[in-house]
Structures are given as C-alpha cells and as structure tokens.
Design a protein around this motif. Structure first.
Motif, PDB file in Angstrom:
ATOM      1  N   ASN A   6       0.901  -1.201   0.038  1.00  0.00           N
ATOM      2  CA  ASN A   6       0.072  -0.014   0.024  1.00  0.00           C
ATOM      3  C   ASN A   6       1.073   1.242  -0.087  1.00  0.00           C
ATOM      4  N   TYR A   7       1.215   1.858  -1.298  1.00  0.00           N
ATOM      5  CA  TYR A   7       2.143   2.819  -1.285  1.00  0.00           C
ATOM      6  C   TYR A   7       1.538   4.203  -0.698  1.00  0.00           C
ATOM      7  N   GLU A   8       0.141   4.291  -0.805  1.00  0.00           N
ATOM      8  CA  GLU A   8      -0.352   5.371  -0.074  1.00  0.00           C
ATOM      9  C   GLU A   8      -0.215   5.446   1.223  1.00  0.00           C
ATOM     10  N   LYS A   9      -0.393   4.210   2.002  1.00  0.00           N
ATOM     11  CA  LYS A   9      -0.148   4.228   3.239  1.00  0.00           C
ATOM     12  C   LYS A   9       1.077   4.504   3.848  1.00  0.00           C
ATOM     13  N   TRP A  10       2.117   3.986   3.049  1.00  0.00           N
ATOM     14  CA  TRP A  10       3.609   4.269   3.127  1.00  0.00           C
ATOM     15  C   TRP A  10       3.890   5.860   3.028  1.00  0.00           C
ATOM     16  N   TYR A  11       3.103   6.352   2.045  1.00  0.00           N
ATOM     17  CA  TYR A  11       3.253   7.750   1.800  1.00  0.00           C
ATOM     18  C   TYR A  11       2.854   8.630   3.212  1.00  0.00           C
ATOM     19  N   ASN A  12       1.545   8.176   3.557  1.00  0.00           N
ATOM     20  CA  ASN A  12       0.996   8.927   4.782  1.00  0.00           C
ATOM     21  C   ASN A  12       1.874   8.671   6.011  1.00  0.00           C
ATOM     22  N   PHE A  13       2.455   7.354   5.965  1.00  0.00           N
ATOM     23  CA  PHE A  13       3.151   7.223   7.350  1.00  0.00           C
ATOM     24  C   PHE A  13       4.564   8.216   7.334  1.00  0.00           C
ATOM     25  N   ILE A  14       5.354   8.475   6.104  1.00  0.00           N
ATOM     26  CA  ILE A  14       6.056   8.978   6.012  1.00  0.00           C
ATOM     27  C   ILE A  14       5.766  10.676   6.504  1.00  0.00           C
ATOM     28  N   LYS A  15       4.701  11.226   5.760  1.00  0.00           N
ATOM     29  CA  LYS A  15       4.233  12.476   5.812  1.00  0.00           C
ATOM     30  C   LYS A  15       3.924  12.771   7.271  1.00  0.00           C
ATOM     31  N   ASN A  16       3.664  11.826   8.065  1.00  0.00           N
ATOM     32  CA  ASN A  16       3.132  11.879   9.539  1.00  0.00           C
ATOM     33  C   ASN A  16       4.325  12.057  10.286  1.00  0.00           C
ATOM     34  N   VAL A  17       5.342  11.250   9.942  1.00  0.00           N
ATOM     35  CA  VAL A  17       6.737  11.226  10.423  1.00  0.00           C
ATOM     36  C   VAL A  17       7.410  12.783  10.338  1.00  0.00           C
ATOM     37  N   TYR A  18       7.103  13.345   9.296  1.00  0.00           N
ATOM     38  CA  TYR A  18       7.783  14.783   8.951  1.00  0.00           C
ATOM     39  C   TYR A  18       6.794  15.818   9.940  1.00  0.00           C
ATOM     40  N   ASN A  19       5.578  15.646   9.745  1.00  0.00           N
ATOM     41  CA  ASN A  19       4.702  16.509  10.787  1.00  0.00           C
ATOM     42  C   ASN A  19       4.985  16.281  12.344  1.00  0.00           C
ATOM     43  N   LYS A  20       5.311  14.981  12.868  1.00  0.00           N
ATOM     44  CA  LYS A  20       5.494  14.783  14.402  1.00  0.00           C
ATOM     45  C   LYS A  20       6.783  15.231  14.535  1.00  0.00           C
ATOM     46  N   ASN A  21       7.827  15.543  13.696  1.00  0.00           N
ATOM     47  CA  ASN A  21       9.297  15.878  13.916  1.00  0.00           C
ATOM     48  C   ASN A  21       9.328  17.334  13.482  1.00  0.00           C
ATOM     49  N   ASN A  22       8.310  17.937  13.229  1.00  0.00           N
ATOM     50  CA  ASN A  22       8.504  19.663  12.797  1.00  0.00           C
ATOM     51  C   ASN A  22       9.387  19.705  11.508  1.00  0.00           C
ATOM     52  N   ILE A  23       9.381  18.657  10.447  1.00  0.00           N
ATOM     53  CA  ILE A  23      10.216  18.675   9.438  1.00  0.00           C
ATOM     54  C   ILE A  23       9.324  18.947   8.188  1.00  0.00           C
ATOM     55  N   ASN A  24       9.689  20.121   7.434  1.00  0.00           N
ATOM     56  CA  ASN A  24       8.830  20.389   6.197  1.00  0.00           C
ATOM     57  C   ASN A  24       9.900  20.286   5.066  1.00  0.00           C
ATOM     58  N   PRO A  25      10.430  19.296   4.510  1.00  0.00           N
ATOM     59  CA  PRO A  25      11.184  19.062   3.582  1.00  0.00           C
ATOM     60  C   PRO A  25      10.724  19.483   2.213  1.00  0.00           C
ATOM     61  N   ASN A  26      11.804  20.518   1.447  1.00  0.00           N
ATOM     62  CA  ASN A  26      11.352  20.854   0.216  1.00  0.00           C
ATOM     63  C   ASN A  26      12.118  19.920  -0.842  1.00  0.00           C
ATOM     64  N   THR A  27      13.227  19.170  -0.276  1.00  0.00           N
ATOM     65  CA  THR A  27      14.030  18.248  -1.472  1.00  0.00           C
ATOM     66  C   THR A  27      13.993  17.038  -0.723  1.00  0.00           C
TER      67      THR A  27
END
Length: 230
Positions: A6-27
């Motif tokens: 489930n690539y969408e689930k993977w995507y959402n997991f990674i996005k959630n990691v970014y949000n929880k760690n206050n990371i807003n990657p551009n690249t």
C-alpha cells in the motif's frame, strides 16, 4: 508481486513522521525507487523529488510513470556509491531495499553516503525485513501463488544470516505459459547492528517502530522502520 504493498499508506506514514518531527522538507531523495510508485505520491503533492534505482528495467517503467512531473529527477545509480552535488532535506528508502545490501561494509558505505547528502536536522527514513521475518517466517519455507495469469513458486533457504529466494514464474500470454526464473538475496540484520552502524557514521537520534505504526518493535515484528535525524 507488489500488489499487496500500500504505497499510499507508506506515503501517509512518512508525511506523518515529517509532521511529528516538525520537518517540512523541500527536497527529498528516494533510494531504490523501483518503478516510482511511492515517488508518484510525493510528486503529486509538489515535493521536489530526486530518485534513483540500480535496475534499468524498473527505471524504464518509472520514466513512463513520472515523466509528466516537472518536479521529479530520475537517475540510474547504486546506493553504495551515489553522488550528487547537493544535499537533501530528507532521504527515504522503502520495501526492505536495505536488506539487499548483503555486505555489512557496503551497508556502512550506504549510510555514510546518506549522511554526507543529508542536510543538518534532515531525516533519513528506511525499513528492513526483520531478522525474525527472514529467519523464521520466510527462511526455509516455500510459498505458492496462483493469481490471474501468473503462477509462481517461491522457495527460500536461510543460512549464515542470508535469505536466498528462488522464484519460478509461469506467465500466461496468448494462451501459452512462459517460464522464467529469478534469484534474490537479502541479509537479515539485527536492530542492534543497524543502530551501531548508524552511530558509527555519526547519527545520534535513532527511532525504531514496528512497521507503519508508532509502536515499539517486539520479538515478532516482521518489519522495522528506522527514523534517523542528522
């Protein structure tokens, strides 16, 4: 063989990691991107993506899938010696690509490459098939699949921390079944081994989760997700 991923689930997991760690990657750099299924999710959300893979066959599919996105750059490279003249806000690798690095010294090269290409405070996200999964669930077992026009046998052995995958495919085309064979290897790494290598490279903040969850791993976790901040 990847229809259950489930690539969408993977995507959402990674996005959630970014949000929880206050990371807003551009690249974002994606290692071992395969045919670009995860890349596509990030591209559609306007992230600046650079991705690479060792397999030219997979990349040819990725090119067709991703060529319409102006924010995606695709390269043919090896995790052990990739080189860019810039650093990234985040580096990701999914679907146990790290297990395909059989030699421990080669894995050290991968982690060093990641460290050198990651911005300060950047995050490295990757997963592995756990030692338990490769040694007890997959190792020394045989699986048979029969789906639509594809029938295949997956035979496995496990020895000296290496899982050997022997696959025989029968694919139906125009009423005729064509046979082809593949051989793959994955190394079973202990969680402690991975952490020691990362610390040796210079990473200090290392979190490990049970699969795509926020739970700590246990003795029977089949997939471990590592979140590593530089």
């Amino acid at each position: 063989m990847t229809e259950d991923i489930n690539y969408e689930k993977w995507y959402n997991f990674i996005k959630n990691v970014y949000n929880k760690n206050n990371i807003n990657p551009n690249t974002i750099l994606e290692m071992a991107c395969g045919t670009g299924n995860l890349t596509k999710h990030f591209a559609e959300d306007n992230y600046n993506m650079t991705c690479f893979d060792l397999s030219e066959d997979m990349l040819s599919i990725a090119y067709k899938k991703l060529r319409k996105y102006k924010n995606v750059s695709i390269r043919h490279m090896d995790m052990r010696n990739f080189k860019f003249n810039k650093k990234f806000d985040s580096i990701i690798s999914i679907c146990d690509s790290i297990n395909y690095i059989i030699d421990k010294e080669d894995l050290k090269k991968v982690f060093l490459n990641v460290y050198n290409h990651l911005q300060n405070d950047g995050i490295f996200i990757f997963d592995i098939n756990s030692y338990y999964k490769l040694s007890k669930v997959i190792g020394d077992n045989t699986f048979v699949y029969d789906k639509d026009d594809v029938f295949y046998i997956w035979e496995n052995t496990f020895e000296d921390n290496i899982a050997n995958f022997y696959l025989t495919f029968f694919v139906n085309g125009d009423g005729m079944y064509k046979r082809f064979d593949e051989f793959h290897q994955e190394r079973a790494y202990q969680e402690k081994e991975i952490k020691e290598l990362l610390k040796e490279i210079g990473f200090t903040k290392i979190l490990v989760y049970d699969g795509l969850s926020q739970e700590l791993p246990n003795d029977q976790s089949t997939r471990l997700n590592f979140l590593v901040i530089k």
